[in-house]
Design a protein around this motif. Structure first.
Motif, PDB file in Angstrom:
ATOM      1  N   GLU A 101      30.577 -38.043  23.670  1.00  0.00           N
ATOM      2  CA  GLU A 101      29.401 -38.364  24.479  1.00  0.00           C
ATOM      3  C   GLU A 101      28.207 -38.537  23.547  1.00  0.00           C
ATOM      4  O   GLU A 101      27.711 -37.556  22.983  1.00  0.00           O
ATOM      5  CB  GLU A 101      29.095 -37.243  25.478  1.00  0.00           C
ATOM      6  N   PRO A 102      27.728 -39.755  23.310  1.00  0.00           N
ATOM      7  CA  PRO A 102      26.568 -39.937  22.433  1.00  0.00           C
ATOM      8  C   PRO A 102      25.300 -39.413  23.093  1.00  0.00           C
ATOM      9  O   PRO A 102      25.120 -39.524  24.308  1.00  0.00           O
ATOM     10  CB  PRO A 102      26.506 -41.449  22.239  1.00  0.00           C
ATOM     11  N   SER A 103      24.424 -38.849  22.281  1.00  0.00           N
ATOM     12  CA  SER A 103      23.151 -38.356  22.803  1.00  0.00           C
ATOM     13  C   SER A 103      22.152 -39.502  22.907  1.00  0.00           C
ATOM     14  O   SER A 103      22.363 -40.597  22.382  1.00  0.00           O
ATOM     15  CB  SER A 103      22.598 -37.272  21.882  1.00  0.00           C
ATOM     16  N   ALA A 104      21.034 -39.204  23.563  1.00  0.00           N
ATOM     17  CA  ALA A 104      19.972 -40.211  23.687  1.00  0.00           C
ATOM     18  C   ALA A 104      19.319 -40.499  22.349  1.00  0.00           C
ATOM     19  O   ALA A 104      18.631 -41.515  22.195  1.00  0.00           O
ATOM     20  CB  ALA A 104      18.924 -39.730  24.689  1.00  0.00           C
ATOM     21  N   ASP A 105      19.522 -39.626  21.366  1.00  0.00           N
ATOM     22  CA  ASP A 105      18.926 -39.831  20.043  1.00  0.00           C
ATOM     23  C   ASP A 105      19.825 -40.614  19.104  1.00  0.00           C
ATOM     24  O   ASP A 105      19.443 -40.897  17.972  1.00  0.00           O
ATOM     25  CB  ASP A 105      18.597 -38.478  19.400  1.00  0.00           C
ATOM     26  N   ARG A 106      21.016 -40.985  19.533  1.00  0.00           N
ATOM     27  CA  ARG A 106      21.915 -41.793  18.705  1.00  0.00           C
ATOM     28  C   ARG A 106      21.652 -43.273  18.982  1.00  0.00           C
ATOM     29  O   ARG A 106      21.576 -43.693  20.140  1.00  0.00           O
ATOM     30  CB  ARG A 106      23.383 -41.460  18.986  1.00  0.00           C
ATOM     31  N   ILE A 107      21.534 -44.067  17.904  1.00  0.00           N
ATOM     32  CA  ILE A 107      21.330 -45.506  18.036  1.00  0.00           C
ATOM     33  C   ILE A 107      22.348 -46.235  17.162  1.00  0.00           C
ATOM     34  O   ILE A 107      23.000 -45.629  16.307  1.00  0.00           O
ATOM     35  CB  ILE A 107      19.897 -45.917  17.611  1.00  0.00           C
ATOM     36  N   ALA A 108      22.454 -47.536  17.373  1.00  0.00           N
ATOM     37  CA  ALA A 108      23.307 -48.361  16.514  1.00  0.00           C
ATOM     38  C   ALA A 108      22.545 -48.662  15.229  1.00  0.00           C
ATOM     39  O   ALA A 108      21.443 -49.218  15.277  1.00  0.00           O
ATOM     40  CB  ALA A 108      23.678 -49.651  17.220  1.00  0.00           C
ATOM     41  N   PRO A 109      23.067 -48.305  14.062  1.00  0.00           N
ATOM     42  CA  PRO A 109      22.345 -48.580  12.807  1.00  0.00           C
ATOM     43  C   PRO A 109      22.118 -50.076  12.630  1.00  0.00           C
ATOM     44  O   PRO A 109      23.016 -50.877  12.878  1.00  0.00           O
ATOM     45  CB  PRO A 109      23.292 -48.039  11.735  1.00  0.00           C
ATOM     46  N   PRO A 110      20.915 -50.478  12.186  1.00  0.00           N
ATOM     47  CA  PRO A 110      20.650 -51.898  11.975  1.00  0.00           C
ATOM     48  C   PRO A 110      21.355 -52.483  10.754  1.00  0.00           C
ATOM     49  O   PRO A 110      21.440 -53.698  10.623  1.00  0.00           O
ATOM     50  CB  PRO A 110      19.137 -51.954  11.813  1.00  0.00           C
ATOM     51  N   CYS A 111      21.865 -51.621   9.864  1.00  0.00           N
ATOM     52  CA  CYS A 111      22.493 -52.083   8.621  1.00  0.00           C
ATOM     53  C   CYS A 111      24.009 -52.066   8.756  1.00  0.00           C
ATOM     54  O   CYS A 111      24.590 -51.072   9.200  1.00  0.00           O
ATOM     55  CB  CYS A 111      22.064 -51.185   7.465  1.00  0.00           C
ATOM     56  N   ARG A 112      24.661 -53.143   8.337  1.00  0.00           N
ATOM     57  CA  ARG A 112      26.119 -53.221   8.453  1.00  0.00           C
ATOM     58  C   ARG A 112      26.832 -52.360   7.422  1.00  0.00           C
ATOM     59  O   ARG A 112      28.044 -52.164   7.514  1.00  0.00           O
ATOM     60  CB  ARG A 112      26.579 -54.683   8.319  1.00  0.00           C
ATOM     61  N   PHE A 113      26.096 -51.821   6.451  1.00  0.00           N
ATOM     62  CA  PHE A 113      26.709 -50.955   5.446  1.00  0.00           C
ATOM     63  C   PHE A 113      26.488 -49.472   5.756  1.00  0.00           C
ATOM     64  O   PHE A 113      26.867 -48.616   4.959  1.00  0.00           O
ATOM     65  CB  PHE A 113      26.122 -51.253   4.059  1.00  0.00           C
ATOM     66  N   ALA A 114      25.872 -49.162   6.875  1.00  0.00           N
ATOM     67  CA  ALA A 114      25.433 -47.794   7.148  1.00  0.00           C
ATOM     68  C   ALA A 114      26.578 -46.789   7.107  1.00  0.00           C
ATOM     69  O   ALA A 114      26.405 -45.655   6.645  1.00  0.00           O
ATOM     70  CB  ALA A 114      24.722 -47.723   8.493  1.00  0.00           C
ATOM     71  N   GLU A 115      27.762 -47.162   7.579  1.00  0.00           N
ATOM     72  CA  GLU A 115      28.858 -46.206   7.645  1.00  0.00           C
ATOM     73  C   GLU A 115      29.547 -46.000   6.311  1.00  0.00           C
ATOM     74  O   GLU A 115      30.188 -44.968   6.090  1.00  0.00           O
ATOM     75  CB  GLU A 115      29.883 -46.657   8.690  1.00  0.00           C
ATOM     76  N   THR A 116      29.445 -46.946   5.397  1.00  0.00           N
ATOM     77  CA  THR A 116      30.127 -46.824   4.104  1.00  0.00           C
ATOM     78  C   THR A 116      29.189 -46.433   2.975  1.00  0.00           C
ATOM     79  O   THR A 116      29.625 -45.870   1.976  1.00  0.00           O
ATOM     80  CB  THR A 116      30.808 -48.155   3.742  1.00  0.00           C
ATOM     81  N   CYS A 117      27.919 -46.715   3.134  1.00  0.00           N
ATOM     82  CA  CYS A 117      26.939 -46.452   2.081  1.00  0.00           C
ATOM     83  C   CYS A 117      26.341 -45.061   2.273  1.00  0.00           C
ATOM     84  O   CYS A 117      26.056 -44.646   3.387  1.00  0.00           O
ATOM     85  CB  CYS A 117      25.844 -47.513   2.133  1.00  0.00           C
ATOM     86  N   GLY A 118      26.121 -44.351   1.183  1.00  0.00           N
ATOM     87  CA  GLY A 118      25.542 -43.016   1.275  1.00  0.00           C
ATOM     88  C   GLY A 118      24.030 -42.982   1.197  1.00  0.00           C
ATOM     89  O   GLY A 118      23.446 -41.911   1.089  1.00  0.00           O
ATOM     90  N   GLY A 119      23.373 -44.135   1.266  1.00  0.00           N
ATOM     91  CA  GLY A 119      21.934 -44.178   1.063  1.00  0.00           C
ATOM     92  C   GLY A 119      21.099 -43.692   2.222  1.00  0.00           C
ATOM     93  O   GLY A 119      20.106 -43.006   2.026  1.00  0.00           O
ATOM     94  N   CYS A 120      21.476 -44.044   3.453  1.00  0.00           N
ATOM     95  CA  CYS A 120      20.653 -43.732   4.633  1.00  0.00           C
ATOM     96  C   CYS A 120      21.477 -42.895   5.602  1.00  0.00           C
ATOM     97  O   CYS A 120      22.097 -43.434   6.529  1.00  0.00           O
ATOM     98  CB  CYS A 120      20.160 -45.013   5.301  1.00  0.00           C
ATOM     99  N   ASP A 121      21.473 -41.589   5.414  1.00  0.00           N
ATOM    100  CA  ASP A 121      22.364 -40.733   6.197  1.00  0.00           C
ATOM    101  C   ASP A 121      21.890 -40.492   7.621  1.00  0.00           C
ATOM    102  O   ASP A 121      22.629 -39.927   8.430  1.00  0.00           O
ATOM    103  CB  ASP A 121      22.591 -39.397   5.479  1.00  0.00           C
ATOM    104  N   TRP A 122      20.651 -40.913   7.963  1.00  0.00           N
ATOM    105  CA  TRP A 122      20.158 -40.748   9.334  1.00  0.00           C
ATOM    106  C   TRP A 122      19.841 -42.079  10.015  1.00  0.00           C
ATOM    107  O   TRP A 122      19.109 -42.113  10.992  1.00  0.00           O
ATOM    108  CB  TRP A 122      18.904 -39.873   9.341  1.00  0.00           C
ATOM    109  N   MET A 123      20.397 -43.174   9.549  1.00  0.00           N
ATOM    110  CA  MET A 123      20.080 -44.465  10.155  1.00  0.00           C
ATOM    111  C   MET A 123      20.622 -44.571  11.581  1.00  0.00           C
ATOM    112  O   MET A 123      20.180 -45.430  12.355  1.00  0.00           O
ATOM    113  CB  MET A 123      20.609 -45.608   9.290  1.00  0.00           C
ATOM    114  N   HIS A 124      21.544 -43.709  11.953  1.00  0.00           N
ATOM    115  CA  HIS A 124      22.104 -43.703  13.310  1.00  0.00           C
ATOM    116  C   HIS A 124      21.286 -42.841  14.263  1.00  0.00           C
ATOM    117  O   HIS A 124      21.657 -42.689  15.435  1.00  0.00           O
ATOM    118  CB  HIS A 124      23.540 -43.179  13.280  1.00  0.00           C
TER     119      HIS A 124
END
Length: 460
Positions: free
Chosen positions: A72-95
């Motif tokens: 169940e996703p919370s209201a604070d979860r969003i779709a990351p705008p970057c296509r590398f968000a899940e594989t890249c360790g740079g932006c750990d809160w982009m979601h």
């Protein structure tokens, strides 16, 4: 909502067993925090309020969960705008929604300070948070990682919790002039062997500057391409340091150059420290200078530790007296400061600091020394420090024992900030102001400022 177990017996989940739990908050370091039968579990890539299914690893302390799916996703979860968000360790809160990032940052800072001061959070002054002007395209500098693999070079960031390269061809949080470099550098480094760190930043005239720290071999073509790019002005400069080499090779002007907090150009040491955002750095410097103000019947002596190239100094040094001419001795102007002294360990940064002060006609003494070991002069009234992530335990002890009346501590790590504040507070100080500046949106990192004033003299 309490944790939900897949086993109907309600027994504690074993290592490798699947379980469900609700994420209550975000922790320093980026992971979400949940509880499983009362035990704290850290789960990366989650948002506050998420109900998630995890694979439990209790071998770590505290226990960690590998995210399998968001139930169940919370209201604070969003779709990351970057296509590398899940594989890249740079932006750990982009979601995570930006407002939830800010709330988590504020809570992390307050908790760290409360623990250090042995106070309830309610007894601390309220935290003032300064939002980022923009959540994307804000970074004027970044550290990339590159590795040669089967004749090709992959460039990007380190993948989460591994040393693998998460290759990217464009980074959404980088400013437009340097954002394409991640896609351009593999061609520049083609034929290299080994791996290295690459610092990209804005240089003169907002053109890219590239600093390469390489562990391995670079073919002649790489040097030719670096020379060609700087010669035709595509890049402001580049510098290469090969592992084991006595000197670096420079092309053009490899010094990063940004707009300082006073609106004037600010040069930084090649490869040296600099804030990731010009706008955020201006807010940080402005607040640090304002908090360093001391109501006094006499001009104060101000000491800055870990001064770097002068990001804060160009505001702190205003009002410091210059050597008087004969005419000025006859009718001296009252200075705003009695003196300003900045301490920095890096020789290149000290050179830039002196240049930045001189370009503005500002006075002050720049000392090349280890700021964590330098004595605090007896006449010091105000100490401002901006140490690296490891903090400044030595400086904290020296400040506690000094006669300083005001301390402004700028920090990028809540844990070491809290530790050092504990040492300073033992010297008879009290916390009057806590502020946080969103210099790293989309990430768990936060920059904070704490002001302390002397409540009593230290025991001798």
């Amino acid at each position: 909502m309490k944790a939900v177990h897949r086993r109907s017996s309600g027994a504690r989940a074993r290592a490798g067993e699947r379980a469900q739990l609700r994420i209550d908050a975000l922790a320093a370091g980026g992971a979400g925090i949940g509880r499983l039968a009362g035990e704290v579990v850290f789960v990366p890539a989650t948002a506050p309020g998420d109900l998630v299914e995890i694979e439990l690893d209790r071998s770590a302390r505290p226990a960690r969960g590998r995210l399998l799916r968001v139930v169940e996703p919370s209201a604070d979860r969003i779709a990351p705008p970057c296509r590398f968000a899940e594989t890249c360790g740079g932006c750990d809160w982009m979601h995570v929604r930006v407002e939830a990032q800010q709330a988590a940052h504020a809570q992390i800072v307050r908790q760290a300070i409360a623990r250090a001061a042995s106070l309830a959070e309610a007894d601390l002054p309220p935290l003032r948070l300064h939002p980022a002007p923009q959540p994307l395209g804000y970074r004027s500098r970044a550290r990339l990682f590159a590795r040669a693999e089967r004749g090709e070079v992959r460039v990007g960031y380190r993948a989460p919790r591994t040393h693998a390269v998460a290759a990217v061809d464009r980074c959404l949080v980088l400013a437009d002039p340097i954002a394409p470099l991640a896609g351009e550098l593999p061609g520049v480094l083609r034929g290299a062997a080994g791996e290295g760190d690459i610092l990209v930043s804005l240089g003169a005239s907002s053109r890219p500057v590239v600093e390469i720290l390489w562990r391995g071999q670079l073919p002649p073509a790489v040097w030719q391409l670096l020379d060609e790019r700087t010669a035709r002005g595509a890049w402001a400069g580049a510098r290469v340091t090969l592992d084991g080499a006595r000197e670096a090779a420079s092309f053009g002007d490899p010094r990063p150059a940004v707009v300082g907090a006073d609106g004037l150009p600010l040069v930084l040491a090649p490869g040296g420290f600099g804030q990731p955002s010009e706008e955020g750095a201006a807010v940080l410097a402005g607040r640090a200078a304002e908090l360093a103000h001391l109501d006094s019947s006499r001009p104060p002596h101000v000491l800055e530790l870990f001064a770097g190239s002068g990001t804060l100094s160009v505001l702190l040094a205003r009002g410091a007296p210059r050597p008087a001419s004969a005419a000025e001795v006859a009718s001296p102007a009252a200075p705003g400061l009695a003196s300003f002294t900045a301490v920095e360990r890096s020789p290149e940064a000290v050179a830039c600091l002196r240049q930045n002060l001189a370009a503005r006609g500002l006075a002050g003494k720049a000392i090349e020394a280890d700021a964590d070991q330098v004595p605090i002069p007896a006449r010091t009234d105000v100490v401002v420090l901006d140490p690296p992530r490891g903090g400044a335990p030595g400086a904290a002890r020296a400040i506690a024992a000094s006669g300083a009346r005001v301390v402004v501590y700028v920090s990028c790590d809540p844990a070491t900030l809290g530790r050092d504040l504990g040492g300073i507070l033992r010297g008879g100080f009290e916390i009057t102001d806590i502020e946080a500046v969103e210099l790293f949106p989309q990430t768990s990192h936060i920059e904070s400022i704490v002001r302390l004033t002397r409540a009593r003299r230290p025991a001798r």
